[in-house]
Design a protein around this motif. Sequence first.
Motif, mmCIF file in Angstrom:
data_model
loop_
_atom_site.group_PDB
_atom_site.id
_atom_site.type_symbol
_atom_site.label_atom_id
_atom_site.label_comp_id
_atom_site.label_asym_id
_atom_site.label_seq_id
_atom_site.Cartn_x
_atom_site.Cartn_y
_atom_site.Cartn_z
ATOM 1 N N ASP A 52 0.824 -1.210 0.000
ATOM 2 C CA ASP A 52 0.000 0.000 0.000
ATOM 3 C C ASP A 52 0.860 1.264 0.000
ATOM 4 N N GLN A 54 3.803 2.201 1.459
ATOM 5 C CA GLN A 54 4.750 2.651 2.491
ATOM 6 C C GLN A 54 6.168 2.427 1.979
ATOM 7 N N GLN A 55 7.053 3.424 2.199
ATOM 8 C CA GLN A 55 8.407 3.340 1.659
ATOM 9 C C GLN A 55 9.467 3.337 2.730
ATOM 10 N N ARG A 56 10.475 2.514 2.531
ATOM 11 C CA ARG A 56 11.697 2.626 3.323
ATOM 12 C C ARG A 56 12.809 2.836 2.318
ATOM 13 N N ARG A 58 16.899 2.969 1.359
ATOM 14 C CA ARG A 58 18.277 2.610 1.681
ATOM 15 C C ARG A 58 19.162 3.305 0.650
ATOM 16 N N PHE A 80 26.793 2.757 4.015
ATOM 17 C CA PHE A 80 25.407 3.249 4.069
ATOM 18 C C PHE A 80 25.300 4.729 4.413
ATOM 19 N N PRO A 83 19.057 4.616 5.953
ATOM 20 C CA PRO A 83 18.425 5.641 6.808
ATOM 21 C C PRO A 83 19.440 6.364 7.688
ATOM 22 N N ASP A 85 20.026 7.005 10.746
ATOM 23 C CA ASP A 85 20.693 6.465 11.932
ATOM 24 C C ASP A 85 21.666 5.335 11.620
ATOM 25 N N VAL A 86 21.683 4.873 10.363
ATOM 26 C CA VAL A 86 22.675 3.836 10.056
ATOM 27 C C VAL A 86 23.861 4.424 9.289
ATOM 28 N N SER A 124 16.978 -12.206 2.733
ATOM 29 C CA SER A 124 16.806 -10.876 2.161
ATOM 30 C C SER A 124 18.067 -10.040 2.293
ATOM 31 N N VAL A 126 19.560 -6.651 2.979
ATOM 32 C CA VAL A 126 19.193 -5.440 3.741
ATOM 33 C C VAL A 126 17.685 -5.157 3.757
ATOM 34 N N GLY A 127 16.940 -6.189 3.945
ATOM 35 C CA GLY A 127 15.494 -6.018 4.104
ATOM 36 C C GLY A 127 14.746 -5.813 2.795
ATOM 37 N N THR A 226 3.340 -10.999 -1.702
ATOM 38 C CA THR A 226 3.063 -9.975 -0.688
ATOM 39 C C THR A 226 2.745 -8.633 -1.325
#
Lengths: 262, 789
Positions: A52, A54-56, A58, A80, A83, A85-86, A124, A126-127, A226
């Motif tokens: 739907d 939502q974005q993450r 990297r 990296f 995000p 904090d990484v 996976s 890195v997710g 998914t």
Amino acid sequence: MKRRWPWMLVGLLPLQALALSGEEVMKKSQAAFLYPGKDFKARVVMKLISKDGQQRVRELTLLRKNAGEPGGDQKYFMYFFQPADVKDMAFMIHKYPAKDDDRWLFIPAINMVKRIAAQDKRSSFVGSDFTYEDVSGRDLEDDNHLIEREEKVGNRDCYVLKSTPKAGDADFAHKVTWVDKGSFLPLREEQYDKKGVRYKLFTADEVADIKGFPTVIKRTMKNLQTGHRTEVAYLKTDYDLGLEDNLFSERFLRQPPRKWID
Amino acid sequence: MAQFSLVEFSIRRPKLIVAATVALTLLFLTQFPRITTDTNPKHMLPETSEVRVWNNEVDKVFALYEDTLVVGVRNDAGVLNRETLGRIARITDAILKLQGVASRDVNGFTTITNVTAEAGTLKVGPLMPSGPRSQAEVDALRGALFGNPLFVNRIVSSDGNTTAIYVPLEQGANGAEIADQIRAIVGQESGPERYYIAGDPVARDTFGAEMFKLMGIFSPIAGMIMLIAIQLMFRNLLLSFAMMAVAMAAIIWSMGLLIGAGFPVHIMSSMAPVFLMAIATDSIHIFNEFYFRYREKRESVLARMRSNSHKLAAIRETMAAVSRPVRYTALATAAAFAALLFMNIIPVKVFGVLIAFGTLVLRLFSFSLIPAILTFVKEEKIVKAVETESVELDRVARLLRRIGEVGATRPLTTTLVGLVVLGVAIVGTSKIHVNNNLVAWFKQSSEIRVADRAMNQALGGTSLGYLVVQSREPEFMKRPEAVGWLEGLQRHLETMPVVGKTFSVADYVKRINRVLHGDNSKYDSVPETKEAIGQYLFLFSMSAKPSDLDNVVDAGFQQANLWVQLKTWDAEAMRQVIQAAETYQKAHPLAVSVKPAGIAYFNLVWNDEVLGDMMRGFVLALVVVFVILALNFRSAKWALVGYMPLLFTILLIYGVIGFTGKDFDMPLSVLSTLSLGMAVDFSIHFIGRFRQRLAETGGDAREALLWTAARPGKGIFRNAVLFAAAFSVMLFAPLTPYIAVGAFIVAMMLLSALLTILYLPALIMLGRKWLLDQPMPAVDAAPAQAKGD
């Protein structure tokens, strides 16, 4: 009837001899897709997008150096940016075709380099929807490759290959790859699960010529079950920069040289 | 009067009426093959209801599955041995290959993500990728399981005897089929292990099967019992079959309409056939009266010709005498059921319309099909049967007369005794406990209850609730204070007896912190910086299944999802959890809001809806029934008197429910409304006929009362017995709501019949000055002749 069919076989023979075998196509494809140049650098932006929307995000710099011929050892270095904090996290893989990879991760918050077990190449990356294998390749020896037919993807002529794992412990049943007859880049790949259902779809969305190497600079991997997908864009792509071997060491994980990662 | 011409038409063209009914019934019957059932408790509330919209959103944000099967494996000697583990690995493997199973997110020993450090190497991967080959591997697994709080009480019981495999299902997968396939898979394994298969899909499927059983087996049995009872009462097979035919036709019309209109059959509507069968018994009053009238006619008509004339006359007179009460009882029943329309629970609404429609159909038959069938009854058959049909000769009628006599002769004492009983009942009513426990709807010995009990004893609990913790700021859930707060909330909740296990992102953070620091228990805590948490979770997400993290935090780390496994399906449990969370937040203020979600929360909301609905429906039905009574009697006074036996009955039953401590759940709450509409019938018949009699004879109120108690009283008695007989079948039904409904109706019918015959005479005698100081309406109760308020 009985007498005639040996003649038909003979008639087919020359064609078979002239054409590439499935194994040969996959080998060329591997070289074109995962081994071009002596070394390689790109700024990679990965968008992990749920069904739907939502974005993450990297964002990382990817460095690669080949040890020898295509199909041989490789070293990867990932630094990296996102995000937030990484930032400063760094990830290194020494890849060996015939055995498990070595992986290290630098965790800046506790100033620690940790070896990471590489027990599952199918997990996976890195997710994302890419697995480690999707990123750095699967051993060609693990599968039987058969050319099923030829077909166009867009305006490109392709071989359509079916690769079936030799051992039963793979988590997929088979995959079908569309390999460009000209560049040998995979333009499309479908992975089928053990129930025979197509569940992952790879598409090469944009190919550019960089220093004479046709390069997939935009790609998408979609999980059809998914609805989750990962879009990857390569920015600032370059080849043959003369990366030194000692860059791919634990010391540089902690403090990577600016000139290579920016 | 329209119904009079209908009756006339029906007795003149009886064959046409029968043929038309048969044709229409066949038409409705054609809809039956399209039947579908809906056993999903979520569908009790509309899709647009707040709780369902919110739960769907939570499912989406946290990538949760709507349906999960749980496979429990129990070995009394412990599951941690090579043989059992080998079986678990084989079973899991086979499950992963099943169509419809979301294989990527199946969690069991072989698939659940474990974070460990071995020889300085961090390992994130499946806990037990394959069955162990040596004792050393078994010991290592034991260490990994019990060293990781994420696993204990989730996939392994603390005594090591039980494990669970969680099998999420793809959207639209057939849970029942998959459960069957899993049963087949575990069936192939020999060994001492016991297997339990639980989860919503199994419950729903079992439920569906029981529903069909109720409709397909119990309804026909109820029908048979009624047929036998009617046969014993009237000793005329044609009449008995006629009554059954009327009931069957009404059932087929109603169910045909329901199915044809595209509604699935739900728990409530599955009871419709038995209800309609029972309501159909109201036509007993017609037969009852017909028998009395026929006898009188026969005696008065001296010429015993073989003509139809006195039969037709008897039919006409019967219909004239009973038409008013029959019409009004139907109206009252239909109105009470229609009151269900104002409720929030969908299946209840559908049920209300269904029964209201069925009742009206039944009444239509009362004035068409029944008179038509009466014309076919052979004279000599009736002659034989009516021999006993005389108030003087009949033992039942005499008994009823005596009961009425008690009330009529000692009205004050009877009333006072009643008041005392009523007082006790009210005390009991105040003890009523509203609760819907869906699992408790199954019998103790049912597979589903057994599995649920076993899993609740061994593991964290089968009822799942979520607490969604929301912040206004993105990335908030990576902050140490947020993760620490979640952890504190978990510990707080885990002190509650109803909470078995909680689970949140804090558990992952702590686990990784510890593992990165050489498995040192000192580091089993939340790290101090946001960066550390962010990097730990990133590290985790590099190798874990995507769903591991998705299930506990949203993509922007703005919301966290805290899983609460409850040991009971009681709706109250989730209320306690919500209250505990509020208390915790007051004691530890943090700029977040906590919103409950999940099936346990749904059950709570739904439970409260039931309570609200019950109050609303009950009040509404009280008003509607009162208005109908007042209209029927053209007097509020009489309506009030007619009301009393009804109120008394219901309070008595409620009192018993309160004292026995039985949960007051949805089926019972619906019944309370319906019972008003059905039990009032007796008052309508009694008072209506009493006033007619009084007007006819113009004499003594007491004598008229006793006549009413004996003659229409016998109709009431027959009606009640038939009704009770039909519903008594449900006492043997496989689902407890059906049993409760059966017991409720049996008790209500018998009680309200008794109380009507006992208390109406008492009350009328007590209030006769007040009630009878006005002229009575005449025989036909024509509107113009009635005065009153």
